[in-house]
Motif scaffolding. Structure first.
Motif, short mmCIF file in Angstrom:
data_model
loop_
_atom_site.label_atom_id
_atom_site.label_comp_id
_atom_site.label_asym_id
_atom_site.label_seq_id
_atom_site.Cartn_x
_atom_site.Cartn_y
_atom_site.Cartn_z
N GLU A 6 0.72 -1.15 0.16
CA GLU A 6 0.18 0.01 -0.05
C GLU A 6 0.81 1.25 0.06
OE1 GLU A 6 -2.23 -2.86 2.73
OE2 GLU A 6 -0.13 -2.41 2.36
N CYS A 22 -2.42 0.12 -4.12
CA CYS A 22 -2.05 -1.15 -3.65
C CYS A 22 -1.41 -2.01 -4.97
CB CYS A 22 -3.31 -1.98 -3.19
SG CYS A 22 -2.92 -3.65 -2.56
N TRP A 36 -10.67 -3.36 0.56
CA TRP A 36 -9.71 -2.43 1.45
C TRP A 36 -10.33 -2.66 2.99
CZ3 TRP A 36 -5.52 0.44 0.66
CH2 TRP A 36 -5.22 0.56 -0.82
N ARG A 38 -9.69 -1.26 7.21
CA ARG A 38 -9.31 -0.29 8.14
C ARG A 38 -9.40 -0.60 9.44
NH1 ARG A 38 -13.15 5.17 7.44
NH2 ARG A 38 -14.91 4.28 8.66
N ARG A 45 -10.46 -4.62 13.41
CA ARG A 45 -10.23 -4.07 11.79
C ARG A 45 -11.61 -4.59 11.13
NH1 ARG A 45 -5.44 -7.08 8.62
NH2 ARG A 45 -4.49 -6.11 10.61
N TYR A 94 -5.04 1.60 7.02
CA TYR A 94 -5.74 0.96 5.91
C TYR A 94 -4.85 -0.10 5.40
CZ TYR A 94 -9.35 4.63 6.22
OH TYR A 94 -10.26 5.30 6.73
N TYR A 95 -5.53 -1.21 5.03
CA TYR A 95 -4.99 -2.19 4.37
C TYR A 95 -5.36 -2.75 2.98
CZ TYR A 95 -3.35 -2.99 9.12
OH TYR A 95 -2.60 -2.89 10.49
N CYS A 96 -5.20 -3.14 1.96
CA CYS A 96 -5.56 -3.70 0.97
C CYS A 96 -5.40 -5.21 0.92
CB CYS A 96 -5.27 -3.16 -0.20
SG CYS A 96 -3.25 -3.71 -0.72
N TRP A 109 -3.01 -10.27 2.94
CA TRP A 109 -2.79 -8.85 3.33
C TRP A 109 -1.70 -8.15 2.78
CZ3 TRP A 109 -6.95 -7.23 6.06
CH2 TRP A 109 -7.89 -8.01 6.36
N GLN A 111 0.74 -4.64 4.07
CA GLN A 111 1.33 -4.09 5.30
C GLN A 111 0.59 -3.04 5.84
OE1 GLN A 111 2.26 -2.86 2.50
NE2 GLN A 111 2.58 -0.84 2.84
N GLY A 112 -0.22 -2.34 5.24
CA GLY A 112 -1.09 -1.24 5.82
C GLY A 112 -0.37 0.07 5.55
#
Length: 119
Positions: A6, A22, A36, A38, A45, A94-96, A109, A111-112
């Protein structure tokens, strides 16, 4: 090497916008849905948006509906999260992620990236 990375997070004032990216590598990106997520400070999460392998939105959380949009570019092996009208409560990591077509379960995942929205 299989990776999701990300980028695009940062500090923004309330009402502003950010676009998160991402970048995928090491696998066939267009075989998977992209989601996505968060995680706000002290919170669990949560899923906020998911897009299918055919570039259609499959899920939008009520908290971001009308403000956030998700997209993907399979040729670039990338997913995107456009965030508009940001609020302080949008602050979080926020993560993809890649997922099966139904967006559940998540398979991999990133890494955010930190998003901070000031009052």
């Amino acid at each position: 090497e299989v990776q999701l990375v990300e980028s695009g997070g940062g500090l923004v004032q309330a009402g502003g916008s950010l676009r998160l990216s991402c970048a995928a590598s090491g696998f066939t990106f267009d075989d998977y849905a992209v989601g996505w997520f968060r995680q706000a400070p002290g919170k669990e999460r949560e899923a906020i948006l998911c897009i299918t392998t055919t570039d259609s939105s499959a899920y939008i959380a009520d908290s971001v509906k009308g403000r956030f949009t998700i997209s993907r570019d399979n040729a670039k092996k990338s997913g995107y999260l456009q965030m508009n009208s940001l609020k302080p409560e949008d602050t979080g990591i926020y993560y993809c992620a890649t997922a099966v077509a139904s967006c559940d379960p998540v398979l991999r995942w990133g890494q955010g990236t930190q998003v901070t929205v000031s009052s």
